[in-house]
Design a protein around this motif. Structure first.
Motif, mmCIF file in Angstrom:
data_model
loop_
_atom_site.group_PDB
_atom_site.id
_atom_site.type_symbol
_atom_site.label_atom_id
_atom_site.label_comp_id
_atom_site.label_asym_id
_atom_site.label_seq_id
_atom_site.Cartn_x
_atom_site.Cartn_y
_atom_site.Cartn_z
ATOM 1 N N GLU A 66 6.017 -0.259 1.820
ATOM 2 C CA GLU A 66 5.909 -0.582 0.407
ATOM 3 C C GLU A 66 4.562 -0.127 -0.125
ATOM 4 O OE1 GLU A 66 6.361 -4.796 -0.130
ATOM 5 O OE2 GLU A 66 4.757 -5.273 1.263
ATOM 6 N N VAL A 67 4.514 0.127 -1.424
ATOM 7 C CA VAL A 67 3.264 0.490 -2.080
ATOM 8 C C VAL A 67 2.460 -0.795 -2.243
ATOM 9 C CG1 VAL A 67 2.222 1.431 -4.180
ATOM 10 C CG2 VAL A 67 4.343 2.424 -3.297
ATOM 11 N N VAL A 68 1.243 -0.791 -1.701
ATOM 12 C CA VAL A 68 0.412 -1.984 -1.762
ATOM 13 C C VAL A 68 -0.798 -1.808 -2.678
ATOM 14 C CG1 VAL A 68 1.133 -2.858 0.491
ATOM 15 C CG2 VAL A 68 -0.838 -1.316 0.335
ATOM 16 N N ASP A 69 -1.041 -0.562 -3.120
ATOM 17 C CA ASP A 69 -2.171 -0.293 -3.988
ATOM 18 C C ASP A 69 -1.982 1.089 -4.612
ATOM 19 O OD1 ASP A 69 -4.589 -0.669 -5.266
ATOM 20 O OD2 ASP A 69 -5.828 -0.381 -3.474
ATOM 21 N N THR A 70 -2.593 1.296 -5.762
ATOM 22 C CA THR A 70 -2.593 2.620 -6.381
ATOM 23 C C THR A 70 -4.004 2.936 -6.847
ATOM 24 O OG1 THR A 70 -1.986 1.701 -8.532
ATOM 25 C CG2 THR A 70 -0.191 2.547 -7.166
ATOM 26 N N ASP A 71 -4.262 4.204 -6.989
ATOM 27 C CA ASP A 71 -5.572 4.692 -7.411
ATOM 28 C C ASP A 71 -5.334 5.963 -8.219
ATOM 29 O OD1 ASP A 71 -8.313 4.581 -7.504
ATOM 30 O OD2 ASP A 71 -8.639 5.395 -5.491
ATOM 31 N N THR A 72 -6.094 6.165 -9.283
ATOM 32 C CA THR A 72 -5.959 7.394 -10.056
ATOM 33 C C THR A 72 -7.140 8.297 -9.754
ATOM 34 O OG1 THR A 72 -4.813 6.170 -11.798
ATOM 35 C CG2 THR A 72 -5.634 8.354 -12.370
ATOM 36 N N ILE A 73 -6.831 9.488 -9.222
ATOM 37 C CA ILE A 73 -7.852 10.472 -8.879
ATOM 38 C C ILE A 73 -7.533 11.748 -9.642
ATOM 39 C CG2 ILE A 73 -8.934 11.786 -7.009
ATOM 40 C CD1 ILE A 73 -8.025 9.511 -5.108
ATOM 41 N N ASN A 74 -8.459 12.145 -10.523
ATOM 42 C CA ASN A 74 -8.263 13.336 -11.365
ATOM 43 C C ASN A 74 -6.931 13.302 -12.119
ATOM 44 O OD1 ASN A 74 -10.740 14.386 -10.469
ATOM 45 N ND2 ASN A 74 -9.754 15.399 -8.732
ATOM 46 N N GLY A 75 -6.557 12.128 -12.617
ATOM 47 C CA GLY A 75 -5.324 11.985 -13.383
ATOM 48 C C GLY A 75 -4.068 11.870 -12.546
ATOM 49 N N ILE A 76 -4.193 11.940 -11.238
ATOM 50 C CA ILE A 76 -3.032 11.849 -10.346
ATOM 51 C C ILE A 76 -3.031 10.476 -9.685
ATOM 52 C CG2 ILE A 76 -1.909 12.799 -8.294
ATOM 53 C CD1 ILE A 76 -3.260 15.492 -9.031
ATOM 54 N N ILE A 77 -1.886 9.801 -9.744
ATOM 55 C CA ILE A 77 -1.778 8.464 -9.139
ATOM 56 C C ILE A 77 -1.543 8.607 -7.643
ATOM 57 C CG2 ILE A 77 -0.441 6.331 -9.065
ATOM 58 C CD1 ILE A 77 0.171 6.783 -12.047
ATOM 59 N N GLN A 78 -2.415 8.010 -6.868
ATOM 60 C CA GLN A 78 -2.284 7.976 -5.412
ATOM 61 C C GLN A 78 -1.694 6.615 -5.033
ATOM 62 O OE1 GLN A 78 -3.220 10.324 -2.980
ATOM 63 N NE2 GLN A 78 -3.455 11.705 -4.725
ATOM 64 N N LYS A 79 -0.632 6.632 -4.266
ATOM 65 C CA LYS A 79 -0.018 5.394 -3.784
ATOM 66 C C LYS A 79 -0.501 5.133 -2.366
ATOM 67 C CE LYS A 79 4.298 5.981 -6.353
ATOM 68 N NZ LYS A 79 5.753 6.127 -6.204
ATOM 69 N N TYR A 80 -0.811 3.883 -2.083
ATOM 70 C CA TYR A 80 -1.214 3.463 -0.743
ATOM 71 C C TYR A 80 -0.090 2.602 -0.167
ATOM 72 C CZ TYR A 80 -5.847 5.195 -1.796
ATOM 73 O OH TYR A 80 -6.905 6.004 -2.108
ATOM 74 N N TYR A 81 0.266 2.891 1.076
ATOM 75 C CA TYR A 81 1.421 2.265 1.711
ATOM 76 C C TYR A 81 1.030 1.427 2.923
ATOM 77 C CZ TYR A 81 3.930 5.925 -0.874
ATOM 78 O OH TYR A 81 4.416 6.739 -1.850
ATOM 79 N N LEU A 82 1.897 0.452 3.197
ATOM 80 C CA LEU A 82 1.843 -0.318 4.441
ATOM 81 C C LEU A 82 3.282 -0.576 4.899
ATOM 82 C CD1 LEU A 82 -0.864 -3.119 4.012
ATOM 83 C CD2 LEU A 82 -0.820 -1.309 5.733
ATOM 84 N N PRO A 83 3.486 -0.724 6.209
ATOM 85 C CA PRO A 83 4.819 -1.115 6.691
ATOM 86 C C PRO A 83 5.141 -2.529 6.198
ATOM 87 C CG PRO A 83 3.419 -0.369 8.496
ATOM 88 C CD PRO A 83 2.549 -0.503 7.293
ATOM 89 N N THR A 84 6.404 -2.834 6.050
ATOM 90 C CA THR A 84 6.814 -4.171 5.622
ATOM 91 C C THR A 84 6.841 -5.167 6.781
ATOM 92 O OG1 THR A 84 9.113 -3.482 5.833
ATOM 93 C CG2 THR A 84 8.126 -3.357 3.627
ATOM 94 N N ALA A 85 6.718 -4.655 8.004
ATOM 95 C CA ALA A 85 6.711 -5.526 9.191
ATOM 96 C C ALA A 85 5.918 -4.848 10.306
ATOM 97 C CB ALA A 85 8.133 -5.805 9.664
ATOM 98 N N GLN A 86 5.510 -5.659 11.280
ATOM 99 C CA GLN A 86 4.792 -5.123 12.440
ATOM 100 C C GLN A 86 5.750 -4.477 13.428
ATOM 101 O OE1 GLN A 86 2.099 -7.969 14.209
ATOM 102 N NE2 GLN A 86 1.435 -8.690 12.205
#
Length: 144
Positions: A66-86
């Motif tokens: 799932e996407v757990v965070d986003t960041d905008t770099i030079n107008g482009i949205i970067q999605k940060y992911y993590l697994p939903t389970a171990q």
């Protein structure tokens, strides 16, 4: 705060196929418990970002990440992911349709374990059969 489940049971064969892909397994293990974006994953896995994006989308659509965070770099949205389970574990019931089996999964309180097994023993005595037309029943406990 992000909560990652200990175990996510895979309950259908199509999701099992999704997670069986070697690159997707590599993505999940590379993510681990630290959020990463597609650029970081591509660099770590030495694979182009287009291929990483394709597999991230499939993993996300099937609820393995799932996407757990986003960041905008030079107008482009970067999605940060993590697994939903171990851990992702096929449910024993996943093969029911293939083999005409029936499986029931449930949790009980630890303090009820002794009573549960006493009831199972009563059922065993009541229904045990040596008849050639009998069926086999197994009860598996993962209690620690």
């Amino acid at each position: 705060m992000i909560i990652i489940k200990d175990i996510q049971y895979i309950t259908d064969i199509e999701k099992l196929k999704v997670i069986s892909d070697p690159l997707r397994i590599s993505i999940l293990t590379t993510l681990g418990t630290e959020k990463k974006n597609s650029k970081e994953l591509a660099k770590l896995l030495k694979i182009n970002r287009t291929k990483i994006h394709y597999h991230l989308n499939i993993l996300e659509e099937n609820s393995f990440i799932e996407v757990v965070d986003t960041d905008t770099i030079n107008g482009i949205i970067q999605k940060y992911y993590l697994p939903t389970a171990q851990a992702f574990v096929p449910s024993p019931s996943i093969f029911n349709d293939l083999f005409n089996n029936t499986s029931v999964n449930f949790n009980i309180n630890k303090e009820d374990m002794k009573d549960f097994w006493n009831e199972v023993k009563k059922l065993e005595k009541k229904f045990s059969s040596e008849n050639k037309n009998s069926v086999s029943i197994s009860i598996i406990s993962t209690a620690r």
